[in-house]
Enzyme design. Structure first.
Site, PDB file in Angstrom:
ATOM      1  N   PHE A  11      31.534  79.389  69.955  1.00  0.00           N
ATOM      2  CA  PHE A  11      31.485  78.086  70.618  1.00  0.00           C
ATOM      3  C   PHE A  11      32.254  77.029  69.811  1.00  0.00           C
ATOM      4  CE2 PHE A  11      28.499  74.317  70.241  1.00  0.00           C
ATOM      5  CZ  PHE A  11      29.129  73.559  71.221  1.00  0.00           C
ATOM      6  N   LEU A  76      33.579  80.203  59.860  1.00  0.00           N
ATOM      7  CA  LEU A  76      32.480  79.921  60.793  1.00  0.00           C
ATOM      8  C   LEU A  76      31.720  81.178  61.194  1.00  0.00           C
ATOM      9  CD1 LEU A  76      34.509  77.421  61.260  1.00  0.00           C
ATOM     10  CD2 LEU A  76      33.400  77.208  63.451  1.00  0.00           C
ATOM     11  N   TYR A 149      17.392  81.915  57.886  1.00  0.00           N
ATOM     12  CA  TYR A 149      18.694  81.347  58.235  1.00  0.00           C
ATOM     13  C   TYR A 149      19.080  80.263  57.234  1.00  0.00           C
ATOM     14  CZ  TYR A 149      22.270  78.967  61.037  1.00  0.00           C
ATOM     15  OH  TYR A 149      23.432  78.383  61.476  1.00  0.00           O
TER      16      TYR A 149
END
Ligand code: UDP
Length: 322
Positions: A11, A76, A149
């Site tokens: 995205f 990313l 995370y």
């Protein structure tokens, strides 16, 4: 300039690729399509200065070649999204740490410039009004999968700063706050694509918890322009920057806004966290960035409002997007 974007079919990565192409760069992306999609880059494939490789960044010889050819790397590629993290913790931890370590190690050979994307999740359970880059970070216990995370991204940050100090690799760390816009999928739990999709199909809009938790939402186009600008400032190397907006909204108000803006008849329903995620799930009550540091380095004033975001996401979901 030759720019490599790992996770470039994701995205944010696909919007970043577009922005880099618009700034006359030669753009290379690598993506394993685990959460990214070929559809995100379909419109770029015919461009002469756009090159893509579908593979994992953990393919060392391939990534080595790509890094060797690049002047600047935006890293990313990562496992993202709270739902994915809870469902696949091994994948989250391994992808995030091994991938970043490999990129930094390969970049260190010729001291290539690397931007490491981190996340506002690293601020964890802080109850501060606004989160600043030098704040203490407060995470939950390790048996709660959500925190893996943040912890994996923190290891990435430590690694990046270690490579900067010890091996003189120029790095910038950006902590992205909730970033939204076209091409984001609701599949991994993200609230705006989910609410917009629910409003369009007139299904119930699912507010988790009491809906009083607050977030800020930055249009992906504003996020990528901050990323392409910050690398142009020499003073930014070796530093960490929040990227986000500083006006927040509760999740319930967001649901109401989506419903109203899209003229939807959807009902707004409340779903307990343990049903939405897992038993004992801890959500952040609020999360708002202090963006004064990045504003001291570049001119960063987000151009898109939340209304713009909702309209763009709805247009994308109705199939009229890219
Ligand atoms: N959320 C919600 N309904 C949904 C998806 C998410 O109420 O269908 C809530 C979620 O619990 C969180 C906020 O919206 O409080 C933002 O969630 P998201 O996953 O987009 O990002 P997070 O801030 O959790 O990283």
């Amino acid at each position: 300039m030759k720019v490599l974007i790992t996770g470039g079919a994701g995205f944010i990565g696909s919007h970043l690729a577009e922005a880099c192409l618009n700034q006359s760069n030669e753009v290379y992306i690598i993506d394993d399509l685990s959460t990214g999609s070929i559809r995100n880059i379909e419109h770029l494939k015919s461009q002469k200065h756009f090159h893509y490789v579908i593979d994992s960044i953990l393919n060392r010889p391939l990534t080595a070649e790509l890094i060797d050819a690049a002047d600047l790397i935006f890293h990313l590629a990562a496992a993202v999204g709270v739902r994915l993290i809870i469902e696949s913790p091994v994948r989250t931890i391994e992808t995030n740490i091994k991938g970043t370590e490999l990129v930094l190690d390969l970049a260190s050979k010729k001291k290539k410039r690397v931007v490491i994307t981190s996340t506002s999740e690293v601020y964890g359970k802080s109850s501060n009004e606004m989160f600043s880059e030098n704040d203490d970070l407060i995470l939950g216990p390790t048996h709660k999968a959500r925190w893996s995370y943040a912890a994996s991204k923190l290891v990435d940050e430590f690694l990046a700063l270690a490579y900067y100090r010890e091996k003189q690799v120029p790095v910038i760390i950006v902590r992205l706050f909730n970033t939204v816009g076209p091409r984001q999928t609701g599949r991994y739990g993200m609230v705006i694509p989910r609410f917009v999709g629910q409003a369009i199909t007139e299904e119930p809009i699912t507010v988790y918890g009491d809906g009083q938790q607050t977030r800020t939402f930055l249009h992906v186009k504003d996020a990528v322009s901050a990323m392409t600008e910050i690398v142009k400032n020499q003073e930014a190397w070796g530093e960490i920057f929040n990227i986000g907006v500083d006006n927040d909204i509760s999740v319930l108000s967001l649901a109401e806004m989506v419903k109203e803006n899209l003229n939807s008849n959807s009902e707004i329903v409340f779903i307990p966290y343990e049903q939405a995620y897992e038993e004992g799930f801890e959500d952040m009550r609020r999360r708002k960035p202090d963006i004064s540091k990045i504003q001291k380095h570049i001119s960063f004033y987000p151009q898109f409002s939340l209304q713009d975001v909702i309209a763009d996401v709805a247009e994308d979901q109705r199939g009229a997007g890219f």
